[in-house]
Structures are given as C-alpha cells and as structure tokens.
Design an enzyme around this catalytic site. Structure first.
Site, short mmCIF file in Angstrom:
data_model
loop_
_atom_site.label_atom_id
_atom_site.label_comp_id
_atom_site.label_asym_id
_atom_site.label_seq_id
_atom_site.Cartn_x
_atom_site.Cartn_y
_atom_site.Cartn_z
N LEU A 183 -5.61 0.86 9.69
CA LEU A 183 -5.78 0.61 8.26
C LEU A 183 -4.55 -0.07 7.63
O LEU A 183 -3.44 0.46 7.71
CB LEU A 183 -6.06 1.95 7.55
CG LEU A 183 -6.34 1.86 6.05
CD1 LEU A 183 -7.63 1.10 5.78
CD2 LEU A 183 -6.39 3.24 5.42
N ASP A 184 -4.77 -1.22 7.00
CA ASP A 184 -3.73 -1.94 6.24
C ASP A 184 -2.53 -2.36 7.09
O ASP A 184 -1.43 -2.56 6.58
CB ASP A 184 -3.23 -1.10 5.04
CG ASP A 184 -4.34 -0.78 4.06
OD1 ASP A 184 -5.31 -1.55 4.01
OD2 ASP A 184 -4.24 0.23 3.35
N GLN A 185 -2.76 -2.48 8.41
CA GLN A 185 -1.66 -2.83 9.30
C GLN A 185 -1.84 -4.21 9.93
O GLN A 185 -1.01 -4.63 10.74
CB GLN A 185 -1.54 -1.79 10.44
CG GLN A 185 -1.28 -0.38 9.97
CD GLN A 185 0.06 -0.22 9.31
OE1 GLN A 185 1.03 -0.86 9.68
NE2 GLN A 185 0.13 0.63 8.29
N GLY A 211 -3.05 2.44 2.14
CA GLY A 211 -4.10 3.42 1.92
C GLY A 211 -4.62 3.47 0.50
O GLY A 211 -4.63 2.48 -0.21
#
Lengths: 287, 287, 287, 287
Positions: free
Chosen positions: C230-232, C204
C-alpha cells in the site's frame, strides 16, 4: 562534485535526418563514453540543438585532436555551430557588484564550497564597500567608480580588467549601473544579469515599486544575458515568490533578494555547465 | 463545509486610534462570538481594512438589526465603507463561457461538491456547445451569440439575463469576448475574469504566443476584477507554472489550463467568501 | 494536439559504449526522423534508459516490420527491454472512482477537450452516484459495490470488465478501496493511483488528518503506480501547496483536491505519452 | 527596515467572547496605535492566539508600565500566556555550525544588510574551519570540538557560552550534532534547527540518501524548534524544490542547500519578529 573529467559538447545545426546518428556514431567509433546527452528540435525554425558530456578517459586522443576530427567528420558536413569544453579547465567568472551584498555573499559561499566549478579572478565594484570582504577571500578587488562624467573611462577600465584576467563570463550581481552598449556587444552570451522582476513585467528601474503599484500577488526575478537593449536579452531562468497586500515595498525588496540570489545562481550554473544555447533572443536550457 | 451559520463583516475606513476596539467592542457588547478576524493598515494611504466572521447564533438580534445598530454606533462615526453578509444566503454566480471547457467543468465540479457556497442560476455562452452539459446539471443555459454587428444587443441581453436571475457576480470562465465598457462600469467589483498570463505581462490577445516569443521560463494566470480598461483591473490572485524550451505554444496552452482553472477557483473563492476588498486598483485579500 | 503520426520507442539496457549510436544509427539508416529523444544513464546501477519519438511517415515500413528489424539489429544485441507505440492507437483508460467528483470531472474535461489522447471505454465505481454524469458523456458506467463480504467477487468483476474492454491502464481517481494484491500484481505499471499526501509522509488512511496532527506547512499529493504494498509503489509525480495554522482539516481536504487532480493528470499524461520507465521501485520520467 | 519603534505583543488564552474587545480596548484607552494585528481561534482546542504591533510613541508610558497595567487589566482576567517585546531591543542570536558554509554565509549576509534585526554575539562550531570568516565580521568564534568521549563537557561549554553572551535564541545552521536532551529541554522554543528534508519524511541521518532511495520528485527542508525528540519538534516553516531521475544524491545535496538556507532564514525571521506561537507540538505563524 567529485566527478571524473569529462568534455561537454554543445552544438546546433539545421535539422535533418541522421544528426544524432552522426554525432553519437563519431563518438562511439572512438570508444567515447557518453555520460549525459540532450537534444532539442525547434520545429518552428528547423534548428537542432544538442549537449553531450563525454568521459575524457574513454577517448584515445586529447581534446585538440577531438576538435580537429569532429570538425571535419561531423561539424562541417552538418553546418554546425559548436564548442567543446573540458571540465578540468575552470571558467573564470568576473563578478560586478554595487552596494547590496546578498548575491555577492551567495556567490562566494558557492565558490568556497566548490559548488560552482569556477575561478573568480576578481570582483569589480563602483563602490569600495566590499573590498575587505572580497580580499579576505583572497580575491582581488577593483574599485571602479562610475559617475555621469567618467562613464566611458570607467567602462574602458572594466573591460581592460576583464581582458587582463582573461575572464570567460561577467556576472552583474546586482550591479546597479547600465552597461554601455559597446561593452554589451563585445561579449554576446558572456554577460549575465539578474533583474529583480519577472520579465517582461517591470522593465527598468525600481521594479518592486512598479510591482507594488500594480498590486501583483507574486514578485519575481529573471536571470538573462545582457544585450544592447535594456532587460531585453535572452532569458536563462526565472522564479517568483508570493507576496500579499500586507507587504510594503521594503518587504518586497527584502524578500525579493531571496529569489534574486537563487535565480542568479541557478542561471549561472546552467551557463557555467554549458547547459544554455542561445537561439535568437531565446535560450535552450538543457537542465 | 458543515460550518455553523455566520455573518461576514468587511469594512474599510480612515485609519485612527481605536478602530478595532470600537468594532470588537460593539460585537462583544452584544455577546457576539468572533470566529475569525483580519485587519490591515495601508500605511501609504492611511486607510484601514478589516474582515470579521461572527457566529450568527451568538447575537441577540437578526442581521437587519445588527446593520442598523452597527451603522449608527460604529460605521458612521468611523466613516466606514462596509457590508455584512449572511452565510445562509448563497451568492448567485452567473458563468460566461466560450468554447473551452476546463474552467466550466472545474466550476461545476466545485458547485456539485458544495465546495463553493453558491447558486449558479444560469450559464451564458456565445456558443451553443455546452448546452447539454450545463442543462444535464439542471442549470439553465443561454446561448447569446456575439457578432461584430450585434454586440450592443448581445450585451444588453447578457445584462438582462444577469438582472433577471438576480446575479451577484459574473465570472468570465475563459469567455473570449471583450465586455463593453458600459457593462463593466455597471458592476464594479462584481465581474471576475481569468486572464491567461501573469499580468502585467502579455496583456490582450494570445498571451501564450507572446510568452513563447519572449522566451519566458514560467507562464501564469491572473484572476482579476473587470474594469473598463482591458486586463487592467484589480488583481485578486495569480500563479505560475514552469515551462521550458521544449514546450510549443500548444503545450503552453494545454498546461496553462491547469493554472487558469486553479487561479480562477481560488480568486473566486476569496471573492465569494468576502475576503477581497478593493482599494483603488489593488486588492486586500484576507486569506 | 494536431501532431503528425509518430512512434514512441522506450527502452532500457545495460549501459555500454555506443548505445545511442546504435539506436540512432538504425533509425537514420532507414531515413527515420527523430522528433524528440531523451537518454538517461543511471550511474549507480549501470542501466541505460531512453525514449524517442520517430515521425511515422519518415520510415519506409510499417510498425510491425520496424519491430522485427529493431529486435534483431538493436534490441537483442543490447539486451534491451523495450516497446514501441503508435500515436494513432489511443490508449484505453479505465477510470475507477468512489464518491468524490473532482478527479472524475477533471479527467472527463481533459478527455472532452482531447487534451489526453485516450479512449475511456468505461468508468467503474463502488457507488452509483456518477452514473448519470458518466453516461451523459456517452461512456458506459459499471456499478460494482464493494462490501467486506464480497471483496473477492467484486474485484473479479472489476478485472473481468477491464479485460473485456481491453483496458491498457486503470486509474484510481480517488477510488477509496484498497485493491487486492492479486489484482495489483496482475497489472504491474498499469494501475495508477493518486494518494492525497506527499509520500512517504502520511501513508494509508486519512493523510490530511495526519498532516493536521503533525502541523506541516505544506500538504501534497502523489501519483504512483500501484503495487502490492500500500502506497509504496514507484512515484511518477508529486506536488504540494501551502497551508497554515488557520486551515482546518476540512480546508485541507478542500484545497488538497486541487493538487490531487493536477498531479494525477500530470502523472497520467506522462504515463500515456510513454514518458515513464519503471526502474526497480523508482521511475525515470522523460518530461 | 527603517521602521519606527514598536512593541510586539503575543498572547494566547482560552477562547471566549470579547477577547479582542478587551485587548484592543485596553490599547485604545491609552491612545495606543495598532500597526498590525492578527488573531487565530483554534476551534478544536478552544484556544485563542494573537499578535499585535503597537507604535511605541503612541503610548503615554514605557514598556514596564504597559506590562504591569496589561497584566492586571487584561492578561490575568483572561488567563493569558503572553509576552511583549520592544523593537529597539535586538534579539541575540547564537549560531552553531559544522563544516557546511551555506547557512552561515546566508545568515551573516542578512545580518550585514540589517535584514534581520539581530545581534550575533558569537558563533560556535565543532570545527575550526570558519574562525577566520566569522572573526573577519567582528564576531567572536568559539571552537567547541565534540567527540564521543567529551559530549557532556562540550555541551556544558556550549550552554555556558550561550548563557555568558545572554543568548535569546540558538540556531543550528546545519550543525551536524544531536544536542543532548537536557540542553533541548533547557530552552524550549529557543533552539531552531534546519532539517534537510520535508518532515515527517526522512527523519534522522542522510535524508537526501533516503529521498533518493524512495524516488521522490520533490525534496524539502524544514525549520523547526528543537525538542528532546529528534526531528519531532514544532514545525515553523517548510519548502520544497523539484528534482528528477537525473539528479544524483550529490546533486540533491547541492540543490537542497538553496532551500535549506531560505527556509531557515524565513523561519528564523518569523521567530525573531515574534510571529510564531507554539501550541502543543504545532505552531501558529502570523505572517
């Protein structure tokens, strides 16, 4: 390390169309299960390299028959240099040390933990310092002193012991003597050294002193096969660590040990797992 | 980089009891606020090095007066070599390039982002290729061709431009010509080069070819001050990246660019922030 | 990069005996010259992965026919997911940026140097800052502002442009907006992001602030495929650099740029050279 | 390590003008020779940190008198937290292990080589496996089994032994039990753990499994002080190594050992040389 038994085939040959097809075809034909395989074409020299792991139980015959069949069906037609090893047969590693313990402790910890799939039939040293430590592990220890006068005799003794215990590989774990060229020549690709510099920088004696003098910002270690020319053999593995102006030569010696033992262990693992193919004075390392 | 104005004092002197007390005492006496300070004693040569950042607004006088007072109260009694710089005065960096763009783009991006606290009064090149790119940034570009016949003239021109723009520092950002020794000698500690090998390995031309030949497992880059001896100057910064047997010379050239530009930028930053003190052929780098 | 034309075949299928034999056999049968080949068996899921480079001129037919023949002879019988790309067809990379220039400069330098074999049909930004720089390179620039009110419209516009220019891949080169999940879902494995932390640490916003708070001793960057979470998404490449207590958040932001651009470029190269195969939420990267 | 006897002073206090002048002034006044000194101002919290090494023979009084004089002249006026240690007094390190030998072998090799300036008054383990190895080194070994039922008793016994041998520092060298919070709280900044992940990623059990699941491209190790919250204590040192898709969880466990032991040894050295100052949940490490 609880892996099922497998064979490791390594080979090189002149490059041409159809090599993989022929090798993999031969294996598939007999129901062989390829666990891992790596290939490399050296475009400058036109030589082709490969390494395959085959599940032993997937083949309908034993290794001796595999060898015979592979030789006639694949290796000879392709003019291969090749070998195949059985994971059930542990390599026999003879360790040579002098007075520094870091590589010896490191190797015995790995052996103890079964991290390296080896037998250590003996340790040889030009000092008697580590006899107790080695023997405590149940490993025979040979003290073979080396003096300016007895070099020939000492190395004949080292060679005799290595032959006696049927050593596969000799590792110079910070053994601070230069092996005679005859001994080097007798075991090409079977003697592994750890040099305490990032070769080709700082060949020969006291590399940390040389590094200090030059004011480098990283120091390194190099694991290589021993050849007749000092510190010139094929490089297997290297690494470096950062130092700075505040580090004395003694600091460099101390911190350097950490990469020496790590780089040696890594290079040795590649060798023991048949991941290293020598090509002239260079290596192909299938990691 | 929104830091308050500060002065950076760098100094070296023979080691003795009480150096820090004297320097810090002088500053404290005038209410000077030390933001950052680093010290190093070279025990072999008995020389002492230091770097201090002092908040400008904490001092009751300007830099000229500081200089005068410090000289008599501290520097002369301690036999110091020293200098003090003002963060409000940007260093003037003259960039020399040839045909490879990676270092040039990298430096201009950092300049653009105000990541390096510099002015670039001009770029000089022996080729005309980057004129448009450089001029687009509003930076003057000088094409100074170098041929076997005009070397003396060409370098006289480079020197003239450097003097004209009152350059503080010349950076060879993959400038593929060897500077004449007269030019090197004229600006000791002010010409910075990036060499595309891990020095002292692979001095001179085509280091990646040399690295390929030797079969090393890491390639490196070295940022150093230029001296009259090729690739022998004091090393500021170095780094390496891992390669393997599958990498061709072209791959090495390509991957090497990433450390060349990073190591150059890092070394340059240390220099520009007065973090580097030259000591014989070595450097003290207060990071 | 002056390599002869070649095709890159990537494929995965359920593991079984004889896969390599079948693939390599098919190629050999038609006289195909394998330049490079890599294989990987995922033993936990029983899936098999491969990547092969085949010299175009060694085959007696064009790519369309190769596709047709390979499909029936190999891919369908083995239940493969596969694709084959032609080195003569450059991938079209659409770059999205915000206000930080380091990744943009880095990518354009690589494009300029032909280090990456790509076309950049346009750059899209939510700011107008880099219009001049991008257009100077002859690359069209689209300013698509993103405000809380116009998100849907803005991303519809981004998608329209991407489709218009027939983009193969979208790279978020420090694009500081979160793409809507519809857009992410529309291009699985085709949107690449650089996140400024060593994921899964510091997901994040403001990862350097988080890193500063936690007091880590290394900071990192992660290049990954964008997914709806998100960011995964699947990680392609990561790296770290050392920091210490003396580094402020501003320092970390500044030093972090160097790994951000390097890790992005490395991950992007793997993607563009068809070295990355997505497997669930992980990647096989044949370097 | 053949260094002359020295004292190591570490201190922190609220930042203000004149701290260095006062500390260095006090030392200089008594003829004290500063061998090494490091300073750090934490600008966000306004706290100042320092570490100095002073040559013992340069002072005209013993450590007890130094303490007394320094306290009144410097420490109290500056509201310092401070301590000073004598290089002639070896720290007493109690090692806790479970069933993995790599850290234990590594620490004993360093102790044997006098690389770390410590005494090891005993080793404690919840298994009896390493009794012979430890006792062979002449170090007492305590087997303190830990079962779900006897936790309180077992840790009371660990604490009793630690007190009995007057331990300075407890090192969890891959000790696979979670210490009770009472024990953690009893020795703040004196219990050091090695966690086998790059924290804050992969807190808690089986971090390599977590890393495998997430598909990271680097794995790490973290040396930190133990606090009551699991894996949340101040980080002393971290490092990472590269892995790829071909590495199984078992491979990661195996390769991870190399950074675990190196990072532990490095962090431990910083601690033992008084290079670490704890600041909230972070550390200042004067390397």
């Amino acid at each position: 390390m609880h892996r099922e038994r497998f064979y490791t085939l390594t080979a090189s040959c002149p490059d041409q169309v159809g090599i993989i097809a022929r090798v993999a075809g031969f294996i598939a034909e007999h129901g062989g299960w390829i666990l891992e395989s790596s290939y490399h074409a050296d475009s400058l020299t036109g030589r082709y390299f490969m390494r395959l792991e085959i599940k032993a139980s997937s083949l309908p015959f034993l290794l001796a028959e595999f060898r015979e069949r592979f030789r006639t069906a694949v290796a000879e037609p392709l003019a291969m240099s090749w070998q195949i090893n059985d994971s059930a047969v542990k390599k026999r590693l003879v360790v040579l040390v002098s007075k520094q313990e870091h590589c010896l402790y490191d190797l015995l910890a790995r052996w103890q933990a079964k991290e390296l799939d080896i037998e250590i039939p003996c340790v040889i040293s030009n000092h008697d310092a580590f006899r107790g430590f080695v023997e405590w592990h149940g490993i025979p220890f040979h003290h073979v002193p080396v003096t300016p006068d007895n070099k020939a005799g000492a190395y004949a003794e080292v060679q005799r012991i290595f032959e006696d215990v049927r050593g596969d590989c000799m590792v110079l774990a910070r053994y601070m003597q230069v092996l005679p060229s005859g001994l080097c020549a007798a075991y090409p690709g079977r003697i592994i050294n750890i040099h305490h510099s990032f070769l080709p920088s700082f060949v020969g004696a006291k590399p940390y002193h040389q590094a200090y003098e030059r004011g480098v910002k990283l120091i390194g270690a190099t694991c290589h096969y021993v050849t007749e020319e000092l510190d010139q053999g094929p490089i297997i593995e290297q690494d470096v660590i950062r130092i700075d102006h505040s580090d004395s030569i003694e600091d460099m010696v101390r911190y350097g040990k950490d990469i020496e033992k790590t780089v040696l262990a890594r290079g040795l693992r590649y060798h023991l797992e048949d991941r290293v193919l020598v090509h002239g004075n260079k290596t192909v390392v299938f990691r």
